[in-house]
Design a protein around this motif. Sequence first.
Motif, mmCIF file in Angstrom:
data_model
loop_
_atom_site.group_PDB
_atom_site.id
_atom_site.type_symbol
_atom_site.label_atom_id
_atom_site.label_comp_id
_atom_site.label_asym_id
_atom_site.label_seq_id
_atom_site.Cartn_x
_atom_site.Cartn_y
_atom_site.Cartn_z
ATOM 1 N N MET A 23 66.059 37.837 50.481
ATOM 2 C CA MET A 23 65.965 37.155 49.183
ATOM 3 C C MET A 23 64.901 37.799 48.287
ATOM 4 O O MET A 23 65.036 37.826 47.060
ATOM 5 C CB MET A 23 65.632 35.672 49.389
ATOM 6 C CG MET A 23 66.805 34.873 49.959
ATOM 7 S SD MET A 23 66.282 33.301 50.706
ATOM 8 C CE MET A 23 65.938 32.301 49.259
ATOM 9 N N LEU A 24 63.849 38.304 48.914
ATOM 10 C CA LEU A 24 62.764 38.921 48.122
ATOM 11 C C LEU A 24 63.241 40.113 47.297
ATOM 12 O O LEU A 24 62.727 40.355 46.208
ATOM 13 C CB LEU A 24 61.624 39.361 49.056
ATOM 14 C CG LEU A 24 60.665 38.243 49.470
ATOM 15 C CD1 LEU A 24 59.822 38.681 50.656
ATOM 16 C CD2 LEU A 24 59.770 37.834 48.299
ATOM 17 N N THR A 25 64.237 40.840 47.810
ATOM 18 C CA THR A 25 64.722 41.991 47.035
ATOM 19 C C THR A 25 65.326 41.505 45.718
ATOM 20 O O THR A 25 65.177 42.144 44.691
ATOM 21 C CB THR A 25 65.789 42.781 47.819
ATOM 22 O OG1 THR A 25 66.823 41.885 48.210
ATOM 23 C CG2 THR A 25 65.227 43.458 49.037
ATOM 24 N N GLU A 26 66.002 40.353 45.748
ATOM 25 C CA GLU A 26 66.592 39.820 44.515
ATOM 26 C C GLU A 26 65.538 39.203 43.608
ATOM 27 O O GLU A 26 65.598 39.310 42.386
ATOM 28 C CB GLU A 26 67.659 38.782 44.876
ATOM 29 C CG GLU A 26 68.827 39.416 45.582
ATOM 30 C CD GLU A 26 69.689 38.421 46.332
ATOM 31 O OE1 GLU A 26 70.901 38.616 46.364
ATOM 32 O OE2 GLU A 26 69.150 37.449 46.897
ATOM 33 N N GLU A 27 64.577 38.552 44.233
ATOM 34 C CA GLU A 27 63.526 37.881 43.471
ATOM 35 C C GLU A 27 62.789 38.862 42.555
ATOM 36 O O GLU A 27 62.388 38.513 41.443
ATOM 37 C CB GLU A 27 62.540 37.237 44.458
ATOM 38 C CG GLU A 27 61.879 35.987 43.966
ATOM 39 C CD GLU A 27 62.847 34.903 43.537
ATOM 40 O OE1 GLU A 27 63.664 34.467 44.365
ATOM 41 O OE2 GLU A 27 62.804 34.504 42.382
ATOM 42 N N ALA A 28 62.649 40.090 43.009
ATOM 43 C CA ALA A 28 61.943 41.086 42.202
ATOM 44 C C ALA A 28 62.615 41.246 40.832
ATOM 45 O O ALA A 28 61.939 41.392 39.817
ATOM 46 C CB ALA A 28 61.921 42.431 42.935
ATOM 47 N N HIS A 29 63.933 41.184 40.804
ATOM 48 C CA HIS A 29 64.630 41.327 39.528
ATOM 49 C C HIS A 29 64.352 40.123 38.613
ATOM 50 O O HIS A 29 64.203 40.277 37.398
ATOM 51 C CB HIS A 29 66.137 41.470 39.754
ATOM 52 C CG HIS A 29 66.936 41.460 38.485
ATOM 53 N ND1 HIS A 29 66.900 42.496 37.584
ATOM 54 C CD2 HIS A 29 67.752 40.522 37.950
ATOM 55 C CE1 HIS A 29 67.685 42.205 36.559
ATOM 56 N NE2 HIS A 29 68.214 41.012 36.742
ATOM 57 N N HIS A 30 64.241 38.938 39.198
ATOM 58 C CA HIS A 30 63.992 37.746 38.380
ATOM 59 C C HIS A 30 62.648 37.880 37.662
ATOM 60 O O HIS A 30 62.516 37.551 36.490
ATOM 61 C CB HIS A 30 64.027 36.483 39.232
ATOM 62 C CG HIS A 30 65.294 36.361 40.031
ATOM 63 N ND1 HIS A 30 65.528 35.329 40.892
ATOM 64 C CD2 HIS A 30 66.401 37.157 40.101
ATOM 65 C CE1 HIS A 30 66.726 35.490 41.461
ATOM 66 N NE2 HIS A 30 67.260 36.597 41.000
ATOM 67 N N MET A 31 61.666 38.381 38.379
ATOM 68 C CA MET A 31 60.342 38.543 37.760
ATOM 69 C C MET A 31 60.341 39.672 36.737
ATOM 70 O O MET A 31 59.639 39.617 35.741
ATOM 71 C CB MET A 31 59.286 38.765 38.835
ATOM 72 C CG MET A 31 59.006 37.471 39.566
ATOM 73 S SD MET A 31 57.934 37.725 40.956
ATOM 74 C CE MET A 31 58.990 38.655 41.991
ATOM 75 N N PHE A 32 61.167 40.674 37.008
ATOM 76 C CA PHE A 32 61.342 41.758 36.024
ATOM 77 C C PHE A 32 61.886 41.177 34.713
ATOM 78 O O PHE A 32 61.404 41.501 33.626
ATOM 79 C CB PHE A 32 62.302 42.815 36.589
ATOM 80 C CG PHE A 32 62.892 43.735 35.552
ATOM 81 C CD1 PHE A 32 62.205 44.877 35.140
ATOM 82 C CD2 PHE A 32 64.130 43.449 34.962
ATOM 83 C CE1 PHE A 32 62.754 45.717 34.172
ATOM 84 C CE2 PHE A 32 64.674 44.282 33.990
ATOM 85 C CZ PHE A 32 63.984 45.418 33.592
ATOM 86 N N VAL A 33 62.874 40.295 34.831
ATOM 87 C CA VAL A 33 63.457 39.673 33.631
ATOM 88 C C VAL A 33 62.366 38.925 32.854
ATOM 89 O O VAL A 33 62.260 39.041 31.636
ATOM 90 C CB VAL A 33 64.623 38.720 34.021
ATOM 91 C CG1 VAL A 33 65.065 37.862 32.844
ATOM 92 C CG2 VAL A 33 65.807 39.526 34.560
ATOM 93 N N GLY A 34 61.535 38.179 33.563
ATOM 94 C CA GLY A 34 60.484 37.407 32.905
ATOM 95 C C GLY A 34 59.419 38.297 32.285
ATOM 96 O O GLY A 34 59.077 38.158 31.113
#
Length: 472
Positions: A236-247
């Motif tokens: 899940m952490l690999t995907e989470e990185a993209h969410h923070m990138f968006v923010g």
Amino acid sequence: MISAEKIPNNVNLSDNKRLQRALEHWQPKYIQWWREMGPQGFQDYHQVYVRTAISVDPEGWAHFEYVKLPEYRWGIFLADPVHERKIGFGDFFGQPVWQEVPGEFRNQLRRLIVTQGDTEPASVEQQRHLGQRCPSLYDLRNLFQVNVEEGRHLWAMVYLLHSYFGRDGRDEAEELLERQSGNRDKPRILEAFNEPIDNWLDFFMFTMFTDRDGKSQLMSLSESSLDPLARTTRFMLTEEAHHMFVGETGIARILERTCQLMKQAGFSEDVRTIGGIDIPTIQKHLNQWFSLSLDLHGSEVSSNAASYFANGLKGRAKEEGFEDHVVKNAMYNMEFFEEGRKVAKEVLMRNAMNEVLRDWYVGDCAAGVERWNRILERYQMSDRLRLPDRKFNRGIGMYSGLHFDPHGVPLSSDEWEKRKYDWLPSAADSEYLLSIMAEPVFEPGKFANYIAPPRRGINQQPIDFQYVRTEQ
Ligand SMILES: [Fe+2]
Ligand SMILES: [Fe+2]
């Protein structure tokens, strides 16, 4: 019928009839929830260029395709096992990790998984109206990418509940679809996930700060002795990185545009008169989402946290980097606030594990704010963004009954009531933001006036690529 095509997975779903049946029973309810509580107005006639994980290897986890949102292939993936992995912390340090849930920790583990699981659909619910106000197709696509992945994270937790917790687990999986963000009778478990997110400044701050709390929690769970939980959260952490990138890049692009508008208009001009978002409004939203996300880490002194650590259920972020993994007698120096004054006291480190994780989180946030400030520097602005003091606007823990300004200076209730909208978004601020977001921007390559285009597109596509297309 559930199949590997429909649910890409690396957990041998087709060999596990019991699990397959349980998920078959749950899936239609999930889809119904997604249609009702997921992105409003983008279910039937839109194709979105999204990333779908079809395996855990580098090519497979970032496979791009156009899909209709309800047809997204929500998969179940565990990161590859670590050979002969040993428990990395707590009282069982050095013993082999668990492939099954030990009876004595069943309730605690279920609670951890349910609490994590509850945040995933909650954020989709919070964000469901944002599509109608999007600043560009690029941003619209990013919103939906985050949404489908939060949906997948829910699947990940439901997989664990169905696989390891029997009947209780099945009941919990149903309830994850029954609670609703902001609902008075059946709210989501954690407060930050009941707050509405109806403008894009909130969305970007949420993905910067609240998804980063997700990162904190996932990092600590990825240390868990329960190996399937560790492997699930690691992926899940690999995907989470993209969410923070968006923010982070979302706010960076707003700052960039604000600076451009201020330059155009002359520095003293109120940037709102030309449709931008002023820096004080950005700071207020930062204050709001940072303080809410600090609360998500729990009370400063917590016997639950101590017991999660002792039992090897939830570790620290980057546990490997610490010298002492048992932490039996170590102490943590904590600041208390008694009778209006700061008092430093030592508490057992195990009881301070929430605070230890919060320390990691604050450092990670501060680095992001530094990167934002470089944009202001580049435009020779004197303003800077800053994280408010940890005591500011807290609803959980020892500061929750007290009031502080963003510098940590104590305030009376009267002073707080008088001044809180100097530091937190007011109704007028929200109204202004909604006014500049009233019209969505659906034309490829066009961006709303308050935000700069990104540096580059998604998956090497151009910025004016049609990231979301309408199909009639
Ligand atoms: Fe998530
Ligand atoms: Fe996330």
